[in-house]
Design a protein around this motif. Structure first.
Motif, PDB file in Angstrom:
ATOM      1  N   ARG A 119       0.815  -1.214   0.000  1.00 24.23           N
ATOM      2  CA  ARG A 119       0.000   0.000   0.000  1.00 24.23           C
ATOM      3  C   ARG A 119       0.850   1.267   0.000  1.00 24.23           C
ATOM      4  O   ARG A 119       0.484   2.279  -0.581  1.00 24.23           O
ATOM      5  N   PHE A 120       1.990   1.166   0.643  1.00 25.61           N
ATOM      6  CA  PHE A 120       2.890   2.315   0.648  1.00 25.61           C
ATOM      7  C   PHE A 120       3.388   2.592  -0.772  1.00 25.61           C
ATOM      8  O   PHE A 120       3.460   3.741  -1.217  1.00 25.61           O
ATOM      9  N   THR A 121       3.660   1.533  -1.473  1.00 22.77           N
ATOM     10  CA  THR A 121       4.072   1.691  -2.872  1.00 22.77           C
ATOM     11  C   THR A 121       2.951   2.288  -3.720  1.00 22.77           C
ATOM     12  O   THR A 121       3.181   3.214  -4.502  1.00 22.77           O
ATOM     13  N   GLN A 122       1.764   1.768  -3.546  1.00 25.57           N
ATOM     14  CA  GLN A 122       0.631   2.334  -4.290  1.00 25.57           C
ATOM     15  C   GLN A 122       0.466   3.817  -4.000  1.00 25.57           C
ATOM     16  O   GLN A 122       0.161   4.615  -4.871  1.00 25.57           O
ATOM     17  N   LEU A 123       0.658   4.143  -2.753  1.00 23.61           N
ATOM     18  CA  LEU A 123       0.483   5.538  -2.355  1.00 23.61           C
ATOM     19  C   LEU A 123       1.549   6.412  -3.011  1.00 23.61           C
ATOM     20  O   LEU A 123       1.270   7.536  -3.453  1.00 23.61           O
ATOM     21  N   GLN A 124       2.747   5.905  -3.090  1.00 18.78           N
ATOM     22  CA  GLN A 124       3.804   6.686  -3.736  1.00 18.78           C
ATOM     23  C   GLN A 124       3.507   6.878  -5.219  1.00 18.78           C
ATOM     24  O   GLN A 124       3.771   7.932  -5.791  1.00 18.78           O
ATOM     25  N   GLN A 125       2.932   5.851  -5.837  1.00 19.75           N
ATOM     26  CA  GLN A 125       2.560   5.979  -7.251  1.00 19.75           C
ATOM     27  C   GLN A 125       1.445   7.016  -7.413  1.00 19.75           C
ATOM     28  O   GLN A 125       1.457   7.833  -8.340  1.00 19.75           O
ATOM     29  N   ALA A 126       0.495   6.968  -6.505  1.00 22.80           N
ATOM     30  CA  ALA A 126      -0.607   7.931  -6.565  1.00 22.80           C
ATOM     31  C   ALA A 126      -0.077   9.344  -6.384  1.00 22.80           C
ATOM     32  O   ALA A 126      -0.551  10.295  -7.026  1.00 22.80           O
TER      33      ALA A 126
END
Lengths: 488, 488, 488, 488
Positions: D319-326
């Motif tokens: 989720r942290f990765t997804q958040l960074q992409q967002a």
């Protein structure tokens, strides 16, 4: 010795003054309240103000009032018991007010729908156009759950007492009906299927004499909403009657009675609801006292129930006596109304007597209701101020009673007018003479005559003291008379 | 002519009876209320009962009261203005009650925290163990936002008036302190850092004489919660003081004063808060009248502001006079208390005079507050019952006043006791004699002496009528005296 | 083409997979919901969290839950329809879960009482002492409105998943029963007459193996309350089941089964409610989709109902398919449970197969319920976020589903354990083989075997992706099988 | 290794992609939120929907929104930090969106006022008549607490997506201004001093091309209310922005831009707020993850913080990765907008690129916000569904994000249109090429081209899968690019 236990039942408490053949039909109604109604009523109050759903999901205006479904069940009980159909069957309003009484013992707000429905049905019958009578009256007289409700919408945002100045709703004649435009600010029983509405026809004079009275159904001929509910009002009590603001927007309407009689019709309608207010006040006062009694008989302090403490006991006795006097005053008002309700202008002396008694009774009983509700809280001590128990509720419910249907101020000034212009006090004293202490009666009479010859401002300023004593005197005198009957 | 406009400001209204050097320090406090406090107070009331967060997300018990943050800002204003530190600096309680007065004009519940804090700080100072004084008193006298609050928790679930029978909280001596176990049912200002608590030590006698008074801090020595808040109570009003139920579970406590003096200390504490109730009642009565005035001066009916209608005008004048009398009674009670508050048992005659005046004043002013709040609603008409405007709030707030600190019933019986056992009426009449109508005084005196020689039950049953007239007589007499001073 | 209209009725939607003789008895139950229940359910949700009345006016502890009275009527419908008595009459749990299904289509919280009642009655019957069976079971099997409810209280304030560490409630043996002391933090259906409660007997070992399971009735032998409700919890949804915190204070309790079997019994009870959660999830998902459908068929944009917009249509089709797959998975879990629910330790392979399917199904269906509820809001657009319409409610209701009875995290790890320790995946693949695509099955199998041989931390970290795909595969495979049956 | 602790601060989390000179000015703003704002925000949410006071006590329409006073203080912080004045001073919108970001980390609803104020000020400046610019713009650019707010009112009761069909508000030219009549159904920030409003001038064509855009101030020239608030809407979240229904009744209005450009101006305004929605979504997603992290690091199960359980840890990492992409996608949208916001029709290719990126980003980030909010609840377990803690709030707040400014459905179809009519995908791929995996880019491109040549219905039906993958691809690609920059 006082029979305090009669306080616990509205019908039992009425027994000494109301013929038992009139009470018996309500036995099941009272029983229903104990069996089911009390819990529903309590839940509806706890819920707070109902929700108004203005639009459905698809954006159609619906103005639906979101009560719990059992609210509607509770509401319909009184109609089924005969709040409206019985008066029309009996030719007498007494059953209506007895139903109000029982209702208000259990839920002080719920009689309002019945009262305003009566105040709609009666002028419709007395003055309504034949076609609308045929169309609407049978709906209001139904004995099933599809019964139509009525409502009486007069007040606008600038205030209720000076209708002549404050009604800005306009009526315009179109073809076979009228259209109304304006906003009503205190619209009780706002989900009614049929309302009577005060409005000023185009071209009519300013002031109260330019008002006319109209019938306004909830739905237009072609099925659309005929008026809109702008919002429900958050009131301190009486949450079981939805009070709202109503927007009349080209609303289809039908004139009732002669256009120039509007003010009379409004006042006639107000008479009906004012007597309802009296019944409700006495019933709420009884309930507050009953709950205080129940508590005081069980709560122990200093080794015995507080009811047995001498001061507390004395206070109960005094209030029980006051309540019995209020009961007499109420029943007198009901009986007088029952004699005159079919009169049309010009009215008889009996009508004026009724008006004076009603102003006195409305003033006196509403005050009693508030004071007993307040005292009931004190009897309960700290428990009394908590939202989870009944005394707090009775106080909140009571507060509307002195205000609805005219404040004390209004009752006094209108009462003064009946005395001045119709010699109402004379009619009253003649009425009471056979049963009253003549010295006392004489003194009351002198005080009033003295007051009446004062200059206008002093007369008005001085009315309160006289009016209050007069109300107390009348209540006491009538109670004595009923006691005689009761113990015969 | 009455200067009605003085109603609009608490400090202005107090000017005729309170030296201006005592009012001036509060000018900024009143100004703060207008500038910021009123809006906060209104929001806190609108919010309803605050939330209690018992546990944090991780399951630690926290018992945090979730008010809007500006509540705490509002609350601290009065402490900073000197509700507690000034009495200790001045050696006089007068500043405290003046702060209560100003507070209650704006928020009738908010003075409660100040009053119970005073009722905690005073016994701590008079009777508390040195160590606890050193530890706690400086916290209560802080002038910043970290000031500690106090609280007085006596009542348990079985009722408040008969403490002797109803206090079941047990105290047990352990090493250098006590531990308390029990439940308090009406715990005002429940988030206080320090409370005084009535409990019965192990082995103490039954009845009121077995009670002792203890200090209970919010946190234990090692930082854990020392008591638990079971819930906040939903009250009809005074939402700005959180009232809860408190669970004492092996709570660390410190005895105040001699163990056998418990009852005296409880009553001394009650004296302090009873006078606070008097100040709050007069202030709320003033506010209700002020708001009614503002409305009546603007609302137009029949062509002029309703304030100019003769009957309405007369009613305002009568109530304004009553309010001035109540003000005099209040100030007398404050002054007498200020003379006697440092006394310890056995008390002087001056103390008994104070007690009688306070019973009369508590009874009389709380009643006035309710009646003016009720009447204020009536002046507003229909608008008065709506939750969105102030009159509905003042009525809700007022209802606690006759009940807190002893119901009317309690004031009368305790007043009767002072008359019987301490000849308090004699002290009172001597006190009033220089300024009173001697015939009237003589009559009151006779009525009381007559009452006192009746058998116990009749005496108690008959107290109300006498007590009420006595209260009115004292209020009127004192008002006359103050008027003389004021207009000298 | 999909028959979307079957979405509008729970029984119709179940027809393809459930024998009609099992559905028919519920026709009247579904009809009742449409006739009366929906409006009641909506009112109960709108009301917010119910009130807890802890004390009556006289100070007796009562712990009464103040729902509107029709709540109780609504609640009793499901019991009368057979939520508990039918399983005991039929020897099969299927009727229970079908009732849950219909219930949750209309009120997602209301099945909880039925589920926890079943989870109480079953262990009582399987493992309970004879005396308590005779005493309590007939009450739970009543078919009238006096039926007793059950409840399952395990979780304490430190958290629910690690019961072994977090249950601090202590049990002590006294004479013929036990007494329990402790606090339960999430106590569903808190007004139940009988609860099963996890506690640790004095002297038992730490950790999960030291837990035992007890029966705790609401009232003590002599009629007093046997546990206390500290408060009701304000939850985002499921307001129709009162969830509270419970205080056990020397509560009378009866051991169920062998003391050392406690953990097994807890898990057996959890199996029952987990399957209830699955049924409720699919039902809520159906309802959200049904309401979205109704809206989309009526809401017009760009000249036609939005349901006819190609993208919207496609989205409906995909979700309808997912829902059918979830239905298959649910029915499989119910059938497997029905085969194994009477087993006692040591359990059969069938039992382990059931457990794995249930972990997969709980995980998968709860997720679907949330996603469809969320998507239903989006279909409604702005209207979807308004409290006055249903989509907002379904989202609030849905949020509990992934959390109750074990979070997704928990399902995966427990599922992993069944695979590791009982070779549950092997049992599952054997079970599915006749109806599945063998290549796909082979691939799933390989992925799992690969996972299982990883080091512990990597195994746990990697479970999600595999578990999700496995759930989807199983659901799809089962749906295919049921489709074959349905269209035979 | 991921630096999870950066989640705890919005500014820290933005550091890797936003130049520090742009973040520094907001340090005090973030600090204020921690110091004061968080508690205020929490209280405002807890309060539920604010009250609307329609009339004052005297019956004058006032339409006052009754928030706690500190709400207004909180609201003004963002304006003072530069939400509006900075863009006009900097000539760049970036500061605005950074303020939105910080705001939404703490209160997801509160950025709405800033966003709609920007969406009012920008068209006023770009297209507004000189006189109104001179009159109104300085008010909107104030840096003190008297700053004016803006609002954008388009949607009517029949729905928001098909404005062309559903806007029924009529505009009529009178002398130097226009008058508007109609009802707006979702009017955000309803107490704004100045709104831009979509309406159809008399005589204009049907459909979207007949719409024009108008400025409507809150007060008429002579000081009366210029529009009325019919009611505030009870929304599941975002209670810190008052959303209402607005009645335009002969409301004074001023045309902005050319009459026939109305639709373009509406879409330009929507662009501004859509980017605000993106910023708010990423910020809320960050907050939900931050709160889950804090909890998981402290909550212990099975002997260690649950954050250290391998599966939980893995989930956090994903989720942290997804958040960074967002975050990357958001910043790209902001930067592109900053390049094109001053364009007028006809627009450049850069504008179309911006539009496509924004549709993708709005779709993607809102979805992420909901999913992380939901997952945050699951991490908290049972605590997550309780109204007293934050996770329940983030879920409620998040639900508006996919719906406001166009549902996912709308983003996809509008995105499709940009691809079809402006070859937006081509522009996008060119934009991404330097930093993307070319095989992957090639495959995405082929899929889109394939889709675009399908028949209309299939094209629309098939967009979702492609659009979703495209959004993920773009987010991932951009994140990679920013990582390179960040770690250079």
């Amino acid at each position: 010795m006082s029979d305090f236990q009669s306080l616990l039942s509205p019908l039992t408490f009425l027994e000494p003054i109301v013929p038992s053949r009139e009470l018996e039909p309500l036995t099941e109604y009272e029983a229903w309240w104990r069996r089911e109604g009390m819990a529903i009523s309590s839940a509806v109050d706890r819920l707070g103000t109902a929700w108004l759903r203005m639009f459905d999901e698809l954006g159609h205006r619906v103005d639906e009032i979101l009560f719990p479904p059992e609210y509607w069940k509770m509401l319909k009980q009184g109609y089924q018991a005969g709040a409206i159909w019985r008066p029309f069957e009996d030719g007498s309003l007494r059953a209506h007010y007895l139903i109000d009484y029982v209702t208000c013992f259990f839920d002080a707000g719920l009689a309002c729908p019945y009262i305003v429905s009566l105040s709609t049905a009666v002028p419709l019958k007395k003055y309504g156009p034949t076609k609308q009578q045929e169309q609407f009256l049978p709906q209001m007289l139904r004995r099933d759950e599809k019964v139509w409700q009525g409502a009486t919408w007069m007040t606008e945002v600038k205030g209720g007492s000076d209708l002549g100045a404050n009604v800005e709703t306009k009526a315009r004649r179109v073809a076979d009906h009228w259209t109304l435009n304006g906003d009503k600010y205190f619209a009780s029983n706002v989900s009614a299927e049929l309302a009577i509405v005060a409005a000023r026809p185009e071209g009519a004079q300013q002031g109260p004499k330019g008002l006319a009275l109209f019938l306004v159904p909830r739905y237009r001929k072609h099925g659309e909403l005929n008026y809109f509910i702008r919002r429900l009002k958050n009131k301190i009590g009486t949450r079981s009657v939805p009070t709202g603001e109503v927007e009349l927007r080209d609303s289809e309407a039908y004139l009732i009675g002669r256009q120039e009689w509007g003010l009379y019709l409004i006042l006639e309608s107000l008479n009906l609801s004012r007597v309802g207010n009296i019944a409700g006040s006495v019933a709420l006062a009884q309930r507050a006292l009953a709950d205080a009694l129940t508590f005081a008989q069980q709560r122990v302090a200093f080794g015995r129930p507080i009811f047995e403490h001498p001061l507390m006991r004395r206070q109960f006795e005094q209030r029980f006596t006051q309540l019995q006097q209020a009961r007499a005053l109420m029943w007198e008002a009901i009986q007088l109304l029952d004699e005159v309700w079919q009169e049309k202008p010009r009215y008889s002396d009996r009508y004026h007597l009724f008006r004076l008694v009603t102003h006195l009774a409305k003033y006196w009983t509403a005050e009693l209701a508030v004071q007993l509700a307040k005292w009931g809280m004190e009897v309960h001590g700290g428990v009394g101020v908590l939202a989870e128990y009944s005394p707090e509720r009775w106080l909140r419910e009571a507060m509307i009673l002195p205000i609805w249907e005219g404040t004390p101020h209004r009752q006094m000034l209108d009462g003064l007018e009946v005395m001045e212009r119709k010699r109402g006090h004379k009619l009253l004293f003649d009425h009471l003479a056979p049963n009253s202490n003549s010295a006392e009666l004489q003194e009351m009479s002198s005080r009033i005559e003295f007051l009446l010859q004062l200059p206008l401002d002093e007369k008005e300023a001085g009315i309160e003291e006289v009016f209050k004593d007069l109300a107390e005197f009348v209540a006491r005198t009538l109670a004595t008379r009923y006691n005689k009957i009761a113990f015969r």
